[in-house]
Write a protein that holds these residues in place. Structure first.
Motif, PDB file in Angstrom:
ATOM      1  N   ARG A   1       0.819  -1.210   0.000  1.00 20.19           N
ATOM      2  CA  ARG A   1       0.000   0.000   0.000  1.00 20.19           C
ATOM      3  C   ARG A   1       0.858   1.269   0.000  1.00 20.19           C
ATOM      4  N   GLN A   2       2.056   1.165   0.561  1.00 18.61           N
ATOM      5  CA  GLN A   2       2.970   2.312   0.485  1.00 18.61           C
ATOM      6  C   GLN A   2       3.357   2.591  -0.970  1.00 18.61           C
TER       7      GLN A   2
ATOM      8  N   LEU B   1       1.682   1.769  -3.616  1.00 17.47           N
ATOM      9  CA  LEU B   1       0.508   2.270  -4.344  1.00 17.47           C
ATOM     10  C   LEU B   1       0.266   3.748  -4.049  1.00 17.47           C
ATOM     11  N   ALA B   2       0.359   4.117  -2.774  1.00 13.78           N
ATOM     12  CA  ALA B   2       0.122   5.525  -2.415  1.00 13.78           C
ATOM     13  C   ALA B   2       1.113   6.438  -3.139  1.00 13.78           C
TER      14      ALA B   2
ATOM     15  N   GLU C   1       0.262   6.663  -6.828  1.00 14.23           N
ATOM     16  CA  GLU C   1      -0.916   7.474  -7.104  1.00 14.23           C
ATOM     17  C   GLU C   1      -0.597   8.970  -7.020  1.00 14.23           C
ATOM     18  N   TRP C   2       0.187   9.351  -6.019  1.00 16.90           N
ATOM     19  CA  TRP C   2       0.519  10.776  -5.879  1.00 16.90           C
ATOM     20  C   TRP C   2       2.025  10.921  -5.729  1.00 16.90           C
TER      21      TRP C   2
ATOM     22  N   LEU D   1       4.504  12.853  -3.256  1.00 15.55           N
ATOM     23  CA  LEU D   1       4.943  12.387  -1.936  1.00 15.55           C
ATOM     24  C   LEU D   1       6.415  12.004  -1.921  1.00 15.55           C
TER      25      LEU D   1
ATOM     26  N   ALA E   1       6.860  14.543   3.285  1.00 11.22           N
ATOM     27  CA  ALA E   1       6.187  13.301   3.661  1.00 11.22           C
ATOM     28  C   ALA E   1       6.982  12.072   3.233  1.00 11.22           C
TER      29      ALA E   1
ATOM     30  N   ALA F   1       7.969   9.384   5.603  1.00 14.06           N
ATOM     31  CA  ALA F   1       6.994   8.438   6.142  1.00 14.06           C
ATOM     32  C   ALA F   1       7.101   7.072   5.470  1.00 14.06           C
ATOM     33  N   PHE F   2       7.875   7.008   4.385  1.00 16.68           N
ATOM     34  CA  PHE F   2       7.953   5.772   3.601  1.00 16.68           C
ATOM     35  C   PHE F   2       9.350   5.171   3.701  1.00 16.68           C
TER      36      PHE F   2
ATOM     37  N   TYR G   1       3.977   7.650 -17.542  1.00 17.02           N
ATOM     38  CA  TYR G   1       2.691   8.324 -17.381  1.00 17.02           C
ATOM     39  C   TYR G   1       2.011   7.874 -16.093  1.00 17.02           C
TER      40      TYR G   1
ATOM     41  N   LEU H   1      -0.024   5.977 -13.345  1.00 17.52           N
ATOM     42  CA  LEU H   1      -1.183   5.097 -13.390  1.00 17.52           C
ATOM     43  C   LEU H   1      -2.319   5.698 -14.204  1.00 17.52           C
ATOM     44  N   GLY H   2      -2.114   6.877 -14.811  1.00 15.88           N
ATOM     45  CA  GLY H   2      -3.228   7.597 -15.418  1.00 15.88           C
ATOM     46  C   GLY H   2      -3.471   7.312 -16.883  1.00 15.88           C
TER      47      GLY H   2
ATOM     48  N   SER I   1      -4.658  -0.106 -14.099  1.00 18.38           N
ATOM     49  CA  SER I   1      -3.230   0.108 -13.853  1.00 18.38           C
ATOM     50  C   SER I   1      -2.849  -0.157 -12.395  1.00 18.38           C
ATOM     51  N   ALA I   2      -3.702   0.223 -11.447  1.00 20.73           N
ATOM     52  CA  ALA I   2      -3.361  -0.013 -10.046  1.00 20.73           C
ATOM     53  C   ALA I   2      -3.302  -1.519  -9.771  1.00 20.73           C
TER      54      ALA I   2
END
Lengths: 454, 454
Positions: B57-58, B60-61, B64-65, B68, B73, B76-77, B94, B96-97, B322-323
């Motif tokens: 999940r780290q 993925l986060a 996605e953005w 980070l 931040a 935090a990872f 590109y 995940l978009g 994509s995710a």
């Protein structure tokens, strides 16, 4: 023995899908050899430089790893993005990791209802909203409902988006083409619809449904309320279901045009006897989130028992992907004025819209200026579908392949979308960045002159 | 007129999918009325308390953005999560978009090849690996390739996972059931296969393929190398393609059992004349990431032209999300010993595995102790499929409905999976948390006594 092409089901072999067909495969091959390719074959905005919307990706990041909400990194996120993620994680206590309902998250379906109310001023029913992996999967589900064999026909516009022709072929049904009028900005006429329907009926086809794409793909044409009403009246007369592909509803570029949904006209005119399936997507509009595969379908005048069949179809493959459902949620439930993220969200959206409008206008102008190319006004969607004059015996497939080989520009031949016999076109997206649009126009101009001279 | 059930294509109406069928719908209704429901109907681990893996999940986060990665931040990872996200964003500029290749991200397909090499010590070809929205979509694509009408048969185990029966019905093909031997721990015998095949051939069916689920769903049975080789030999003799559903490959609970992939036996035995399609998923194993809809299919002894047809099928709906592709990447390319995230990742995985093993054992023991219920050993997967003795005239559908109404426990009747005529079963997952497992056993015991007394 190994499996060979001859072993593959006929319906599969007969299916054609030009948007990712042989010319695109050749482009990828050239790219691997080091050639620079300008991909104008597919409406894939983020692959051509469009940036994702910040607020959306903040919400997704938080939903993927909710520990961010409580740690020191939380301050990297605006308060409304955190609130949106908390709301999603409250509504879906298992976050993004569990199968959702087959229909999709209830809170997202409720937000779609509210979106339709805001957009059209009409009510909707969350039980008739299904979240799908992009609009394509919704369209395929509805076609599956309606097509039971070669006697079942579905009317599709020509030119059309090949999802329709491919899916109907895969299902073993019959395409019933109706022609859009290129001379009148690709407009829809009752006469063309009646002609197409009568010809199909004469062949023994049971016409079940009509698909309409508004704004048009590849034509860009935007239907007005009178067009929509005419089409609904036609559908009623012939007992057809309507598939309204409205994925480009935000991509309307001329000030005098306005997107009019089929649902709004259906409700305003009190039409209770035409089944309507409307489709929307996160891939187009201003999101351009193609990779996330999000979208929804909404039905009206469809018995709940029929929607239970759609639900069963979805349930066989369990549910649409959860992250895509969340993207749909943000699309239909964006930051509002007064929210901390609103100014940035609004600015990003406006920049994307203005950029699309600018590129559409520039491309139309540039294409129209090339002798031997005619291009209708780019009023909506993300494409131009110019008509090209070719020397006798040449096809648009040959043209597009030669264009790719000589210039690196990858477009799709008109034959992939359908066109009046004897006419030739290609589809290009408006999506390359401004400087590449100039390059496309310049190279196309030189190529067209040389190809047609040859 | 509005659209009614009678307007829906026959193939759709005839399709049954019990895992999310009427009993599950009734459970949702009861839940809305305030009843507490224990959902044992579907292998949806995170809906029953399993937590997502932190490292996944780290990544993925961050994907996605990506902002980070560079902001405050970032701390935090862990460093390897950041490195993984950077790698993904380099491989997919590109993010995940954008639509990915129809086959899926190349770097993920390369990682699948490496995963197969590590797991089985055999080579694989990224051009024969396709990323799919969960394994289900891959199975449906391959069935679509092979089924062209009612004369085309696909052998499926009985009991089976209803994805197979539902998809074959939807495609208008014919199910050719082969029975697993309940008295021998649901084992697979050559004799049962030959009998089923001969019966189908006698009816004029052209048997195209055989589906095998290993470890079994709903049976939990784990095939050994000799079983796998026997099945491949059978497939060769009758020119069948093999669909190997290996989504539970990590869910093997007895120390004496070991997952053996069909691909490994095929390669080791030098079998070059049996087409093989293998499926894997992020939804099961230790990830339990059902919502993200990730998975892959891998083919062997299948001509590239055939894989081009699969690619075309995928391309009509563009690509897998994509995710979900990224989740697949982390599954096949997890942290290694020495990586900063390895200790936590390893501990989380081991806890999940031990918990699954403990619950499987406890459930098997508890069910077996109930008079009138027989339950084979739970050797793999996520389910028990106990046999129940019922009074004359009663069915397992009635049993499961009454169980739901009286106890709130939601299980699926054996008829949804198929069973020997005259025998009755139900499928329950092993997934409820430990305390709920105790409750399920207790309530089932009382219910079974009262139902069979009545």
């Amino acid at each position: 023995m190994p499996l060979h092409l001859a072993d593959v089901a006929r319906g599969v072999r007969e299916t054609q899908y030009a948007v990712r067909g042989p010319i695109v495969a050749r482009a990828a091959e050239l790219e691997r050899q080091g050639r620079r390719i300008i991909y104008c074959n597919i409406g894939n905005p983020q692959s051509l430089g469009q940036r994702p919307l910040t607020f959306l990706r903040q919400v997704l990041a938080l939903a993927e790893w909710p520990a961010l909400l409580d740690g020191p990194a939380a301050s990297a996120f605006p308060e409304d993005a955190r609130a949106a993620a908390r709301r999603a994680l409250t509504e879906s206590p298992y976050g993004l990791g569990a199968y959702t309902e087959s229909k999709g998250f209830r809170f997202v379906r409720d937000a779609v209802v509210e979106f339709i109310r805001r957009r059209d001023g009409i009510p909707a029913d969350a039980e008739h909203v299904f979240l799908t992996d992009g609009a394509s999967k919704g369209v395929q589900s509805v076609l599956r409902l309606l097509v039971d064999g070669p006697a079942d026909g579905v009317m599709i516009p020509i030119p059309q988006y090949p999802l329709y022709s491919a899916s109907i072929t895969l299902l073993g049904g019959t395409q019933v083409p109706y022609y859009l009028d290129e001379a009148r900005e690709w407009s829809l006429s009752r006469e063309a619809l009646e002609t197409a329907h009568a010809q199909a009926v004469a062949k023994g086809i049971r016409v079940r449904a009509i698909a309409v794409i508004n704004p048009g793909n590849p034509t860009g044409a935007v239907l007005d309320a009178a067009n929509v009403e005419m089409l609904l009246d036609f559908a009623r007369k012939h007992s057809l279901a309507v598939l309204a592909d409205e994925v480009y509803q935000e991509n309307v570029y001329r000030p005098q045009d306005r997107f009019v949904s089929f649902a709004s006209v259906l409700v305003r005119r009190g039409i209770d006897d035409v089944p309507l399936f409307s489709f929307h997507s996160v891939s187009k509009g201003l999101f351009g989130e193609c990779g996330h595969r999000g979208g929804y379908l909404e039905s009206r005048n469809v018995h709940p028992e029929v929607m239970a069949e759609v639900e069963k179809l979805q349930s066989v493959a369990l549910c649409a992907n959860s992250a895509g459902q969340l993207v749909t949620w943000v699309m239909v439930n964006p930051p509002r004025p007064g929210d901390p993220s609103f100014p940035l969200y609004d600015r990003e959206c406006k920049e994307i819209f203005e950029s699309l409008r600018r590129r559409a206008a520039r491309l139309q102008q540039g294409l129209s200026a090339i002798p031997g190319i005619q291009c209708n006004g780019l009023t909506g969607a993300m494409y131009a579908f110019p008509r090209i004059q070719l020397p006798p015996g040449r096809t648009d497939a040959q043209y597009c392949l030669a264009l790719l080989e000589e210039t690196g520009i990858c477009v799709v031949p008109g034959s992939g979308f359908g066109q009046l016999p004897g006419t030739f076109h290609f589809r290009t997206t408006i999506l390359p960045p401004d400087d590449e649009i100039e390059l496309v126009i310049e190279k196309l101009s030189a190529f067209h002159a040389s190809f047609t001279r040859a």
